[in-house]
Design a protein around this motif. Structure first.
Motif, PDB file in Angstrom:
ATOM      1  N   PRO A 247       9.889  -1.312 -10.445  1.00  0.00           N
ATOM      2  CA  PRO A 247      10.626  -0.103 -10.234  1.00  0.00           C
ATOM      3  C   PRO A 247      10.509   0.223  -8.811  1.00  0.00           C
ATOM      4  CG  PRO A 247       8.795   0.303 -11.503  1.00  0.00           C
ATOM      5  CD  PRO A 247       8.891  -1.089 -11.737  1.00  0.00           C
ATOM      6  N   CYS A 248       9.388   0.356  -8.325  1.00  0.00           N
ATOM      7  CA  CYS A 248       9.134   0.611  -6.704  1.00  0.00           C
ATOM      8  C   CYS A 248       9.951  -0.367  -5.611  1.00  0.00           C
ATOM      9  CB  CYS A 248       7.783   0.782  -6.395  1.00  0.00           C
ATOM     10  SG  CYS A 248       6.859   2.105  -7.325  1.00  0.00           S
ATOM     11  N   LEU A 249       9.915  -1.840  -6.014  1.00  0.00           N
ATOM     12  CA  LEU A 249      10.445  -2.585  -5.190  1.00  0.00           C
ATOM     13  C   LEU A 249      11.983  -2.559  -5.223  1.00  0.00           C
ATOM     14  CD1 LEU A 249       9.986  -5.240  -3.671  1.00  0.00           C
ATOM     15  CD2 LEU A 249      10.238  -6.610  -5.695  1.00  0.00           C
ATOM     16  N   PHE A 250      12.557  -2.302  -6.463  1.00  0.00           N
ATOM     17  CA  PHE A 250      14.085  -2.306  -6.479  1.00  0.00           C
ATOM     18  C   PHE A 250      14.510  -0.921  -5.985  1.00  0.00           C
ATOM     19  CE2 PHE A 250      14.083  -5.481 -10.505  1.00  0.00           C
ATOM     20  CZ  PHE A 250      13.703  -6.682  -9.511  1.00  0.00           C
ATOM     21  N   ALA A 251      13.505   0.002  -6.171  1.00  0.00           N
ATOM     22  CA  ALA A 251      14.145   1.288  -5.860  1.00  0.00           C
ATOM     23  C   ALA A 251      14.079   1.443  -4.067  1.00  0.00           C
ATOM     24  CB  ALA A 251      13.405   2.531  -6.177  1.00  0.00           C
TER      25      ALA A 251
ATOM     26  N   LEU B 137       1.258  11.636   2.903  1.00  0.00           N
ATOM     27  CA  LEU B 137       1.170  11.145   1.860  1.00  0.00           C
ATOM     28  C   LEU B 137      -0.204  10.080   2.203  1.00  0.00           C
ATOM     29  CD1 LEU B 137       1.964   9.452  -0.923  1.00  0.00           C
ATOM     30  CD2 LEU B 137       3.575   8.079   0.884  1.00  0.00           C
ATOM     31  N   LEU B 138      -0.091   9.371   3.474  1.00  0.00           N
ATOM     32  CA  LEU B 138      -1.045   8.239   3.603  1.00  0.00           C
ATOM     33  C   LEU B 138      -2.482   9.030   3.828  1.00  0.00           C
ATOM     34  CD1 LEU B 138       1.267   6.246   6.111  1.00  0.00           C
ATOM     35  CD2 LEU B 138       0.788   5.737   3.604  1.00  0.00           C
ATOM     36  N   ALA B 139      -2.357  10.290   4.289  1.00  0.00           N
ATOM     37  CA  ALA B 139      -3.970  10.737   4.667  1.00  0.00           C
ATOM     38  C   ALA B 139      -4.555  11.048   3.230  1.00  0.00           C
ATOM     39  CB  ALA B 139      -3.730  12.054   5.326  1.00  0.00           C
ATOM     40  N   GLY B 140      -3.753  11.001   2.193  1.00  0.00           N
ATOM     41  CA  GLY B 140      -4.533  11.289   0.816  1.00  0.00           C
ATOM     42  C   GLY B 140      -5.177  10.064   0.534  1.00  0.00           C
ATOM     43  N   ASN B 141      -4.919   8.872   1.110  1.00  0.00           N
ATOM     44  CA  ASN B 141      -5.781   7.622   0.739  1.00  0.00           C
ATOM     45  C   ASN B 141      -6.936   7.862   1.432  1.00  0.00           C
ATOM     46  OD1 ASN B 141      -3.621   6.699  -0.588  1.00  0.00           O
ATOM     47  ND2 ASN B 141      -2.789   5.374   1.018  1.00  0.00           N
ATOM     48  N   ILE B 142      -7.061   8.590   2.603  1.00  0.00           N
ATOM     49  CA  ILE B 142      -8.511   8.826   3.072  1.00  0.00           C
ATOM     50  C   ILE B 142      -9.226   9.996   2.597  1.00  0.00           C
ATOM     51  CG2 ILE B 142      -9.615   9.442   5.338  1.00  0.00           C
ATOM     52  CD1 ILE B 142      -6.990   8.701   6.847  1.00  0.00           C
ATOM     53  N   THR B 143      -8.568  10.946   2.113  1.00  0.00           N
ATOM     54  CA  THR B 143      -9.225  12.134   1.509  1.00  0.00           C
ATOM     55  C   THR B 143      -9.805  12.015   0.141  1.00  0.00           C
ATOM     56  OG1 THR B 143      -7.271  13.113   1.211  1.00  0.00           O
ATOM     57  CG2 THR B 143      -8.100  13.766   3.146  1.00  0.00           C
ATOM     58  N   ARG B 144      -9.385  10.990  -0.558  1.00  0.00           N
ATOM     59  CA  ARG B 144      -9.790  10.470  -1.828  1.00  0.00           C
ATOM     60  C   ARG B 144     -11.285  10.192  -1.633  1.00  0.00           C
ATOM     61  NH1 ARG B 144      -4.708   8.136  -1.996  1.00  0.00           N
ATOM     62  NH2 ARG B 144      -3.412   9.055  -3.476  1.00  0.00           N
TER      63      ARG B 144
ATOM     64  N   MET C  45       0.986  -1.241   0.049  1.00  0.00           N
ATOM     65  CA  MET C  45      -0.163  -0.082  -0.021  1.00  0.00           C
ATOM     66  C   MET C  45       0.789   1.318  -0.019  1.00  0.00           C
ATOM     67  SD  MET C  45      -3.177  -0.938  -0.242  1.00  0.00           S
ATOM     68  CE  MET C  45      -3.957   0.627   0.030  1.00  0.00           C
ATOM     69  N   TYR C  46       2.040   1.225   0.606  1.00  0.00           N
ATOM     70  CA  TYR C  46       2.870   2.486   0.456  1.00  0.00           C
ATOM     71  C   TYR C  46       3.410   2.769  -0.594  1.00  0.00           C
ATOM     72  CZ  TYR C  46       5.586   6.147   3.022  1.00  0.00           C
ATOM     73  OH  TYR C  46       5.966   7.201   3.630  1.00  0.00           O
ATOM     74  N   SER C  47       4.019   1.781  -1.528  1.00  0.00           N
ATOM     75  CA  SER C  47       4.386   1.902  -2.936  1.00  0.00           C
ATOM     76  C   SER C  47       3.237   2.435  -3.722  1.00  0.00           C
ATOM     77  CB  SER C  47       5.163   0.789  -3.660  1.00  0.00           C
ATOM     78  OG  SER C  47       4.155  -0.615  -3.671  1.00  0.00           O
ATOM     79  N   ALA C  48       2.151   1.916  -3.514  1.00  0.00           N
ATOM     80  CA  ALA C  48       1.054   2.399  -4.325  1.00  0.00           C
ATOM     81  C   ALA C  48       0.562   3.801  -4.117  1.00  0.00           C
ATOM     82  CB  ALA C  48      -0.317   1.385  -3.894  1.00  0.00           C
ATOM     83  N   SER C  49       0.694   4.316  -2.647  1.00  0.00           N
ATOM     84  CA  SER C  49       0.342   5.484  -2.233  1.00  0.00           C
ATOM     85  C   SER C  49       1.421   6.387  -3.194  1.00  0.00           C
ATOM     86  CB  SER C  49       0.593   5.531  -0.892  1.00  0.00           C
ATOM     87  OG  SER C  49      -0.300   4.766  -0.194  1.00  0.00           O
ATOM     88  N   VAL C  50       2.587   6.112  -3.150  1.00  0.00           N
ATOM     89  CA  VAL C  50       3.639   7.092  -3.819  1.00  0.00           C
ATOM     90  C   VAL C  50       3.402   7.088  -5.467  1.00  0.00           C
ATOM     91  CG1 VAL C  50       6.173   7.154  -4.434  1.00  0.00           C
ATOM     92  CG2 VAL C  50       5.492   6.649  -2.313  1.00  0.00           C
ATOM     93  N   THR C  51       3.055   5.781  -5.869  1.00  0.00           N
ATOM     94  CA  THR C  51       2.905   5.735  -7.487  1.00  0.00           C
ATOM     95  C   THR C  51       1.565   6.488  -7.643  1.00  0.00           C
ATOM     96  OG1 THR C  51       3.934   3.380  -7.461  1.00  0.00           O
ATOM     97  CG2 THR C  51       2.288   4.064  -9.158  1.00  0.00           C
TER      98      THR C  51
END
Length: 292
Positions: free
Chosen positions: A230-234, A270-277, A25-31
């Motif tokens: 790309p997210c995993l390797f980064a 970053l994570l608060a954006g997953n609520i405010t959507r 979920m964190y990598s998805a939040s950045v993506t």
């Protein structure tokens, strides 16, 4: 519009559609702040959820639960899901496809490997007899409603690649993927074989396929590009670097003056954006408001 049709429409637009591999979920939040499409990579999920290589350990309920969390946090993003070989049995593949479509997946990729399966860019891959795979694929196609279905072959012999690409393009699958393509010339050959059917290309760092830009892929006739890791390797590189530096600093964390350091405030935003959507933050109230 359904999630499947939204992705189908996106793929039909000019240019190559990029879908970025996410592993948690964190990598998805950045993506989500950079791209409108995500790819739920089997390689990334096996690594992050189990700590194991991509050789067939994924259990379908775990993958389905992850996609449900993703859709809850990202209601407007395209979500293409790697379901490997459909978890072996055609009946299980159909059950998973039904569940993922209810959950809000945009599409799935179904491969023709047989067990023990491998990452598409690894050596030692084996494929099912074509007729057996086509039977499984047809059952999945009959099960889905609007879900995009990508038919994938992991064939490695040249004649087999051509035969399978042509057979996959003749089905009602929405997109064809030949994984582990080794050159731009081979992309052109496959493009010619599948005709007007949308074509997908899988980019993975250190894999067997060439590193190509979206512009180059568009010129080669590729409609969709999935970026598996790309997210995993980064994250791997960044964590290794950060922990090495922490040891060298005798356990002293970097500060803002070190430039670009992520702290609790940045992470929380970053994570608060997953609520405010879904739930806009209410305006602040003062002492003149009723009930205060």
């Amino acid at each position: 519009m359904s999630y499947g049709n939204a992705l189908r429409e996106r793929i039909a637009r000019p240019g190559t559609t990029p879908l970025i591999g996410v592993y948690d979920m964190y990598s998805a939040s950045v993506t989500a702040g950079h791209y409108d499409g995500m790819f739920v990579s089997g390689f990334g999920f096996a690594a992050s959820y189990y700590g194991l290589p991509d050789i067939g350990f994924i259990a379908w309920p775990d993958m389905m639960a992850f996609v449900q969390r993703l859709r809850g946090a990202f209601p407007r993003h395209h979500l293409l899901v790697d379901i490997d070989d459909g978890y072996v049995d055609p009946e299980v593949a159909c059950h998973v496809v039904e569940g993922l479509e209810r959950t809000g997946a945009s599409g799935v990729i179904l491969e023709d490997q047989k067990r023990p399966r491998r990452c598409g860019h690894a050596d030692g891959k084996q494929v099912l007899p074509l007729a057996e795979y086509l039977e499984k694929l047809e059952m999945v196609l009959a099960t889905r409603k609007d879900l995009v279905v990508v038919a994938r072959t992991d064939a490695t012999e040249e004649a087999d690649i051509i035969e399978r690409a042509r057979a996959l393009a003749a089905t009602d699958a929405d997109v064809v993927l030949v994984d582990g393509v080794r050159s731009a010339e081979w992309i052109e050959r496959i493009r010619g074989v599948v005709g007007g059917k949308p074509l997908m290309f899988n980019q993975i760092a250190g894999g067997k396929s060439p590193r190509l830009s979206l512009g180059e892929l568009d010129e080669l006739g590729v409609d969709v590009a999935i970026y598996s890791t790309p997210c995993l390797f980064a994250a791997h590189r960044a964590m290794d670097t950060a922990l090495t530096e922490l040891r060298l600093a005798d356990g002293r964390l970097p500060g803002a003056e070190d430039g670009g350091a992520i702290g609790v405030a940045e992470s929380t935003r970053l994570l608060a954006g997953n609520i405010t959507r879904h739930h806009p933050v209410p305006a602040a109230r003062d002492s003149t408001d009723v009930g205060v």
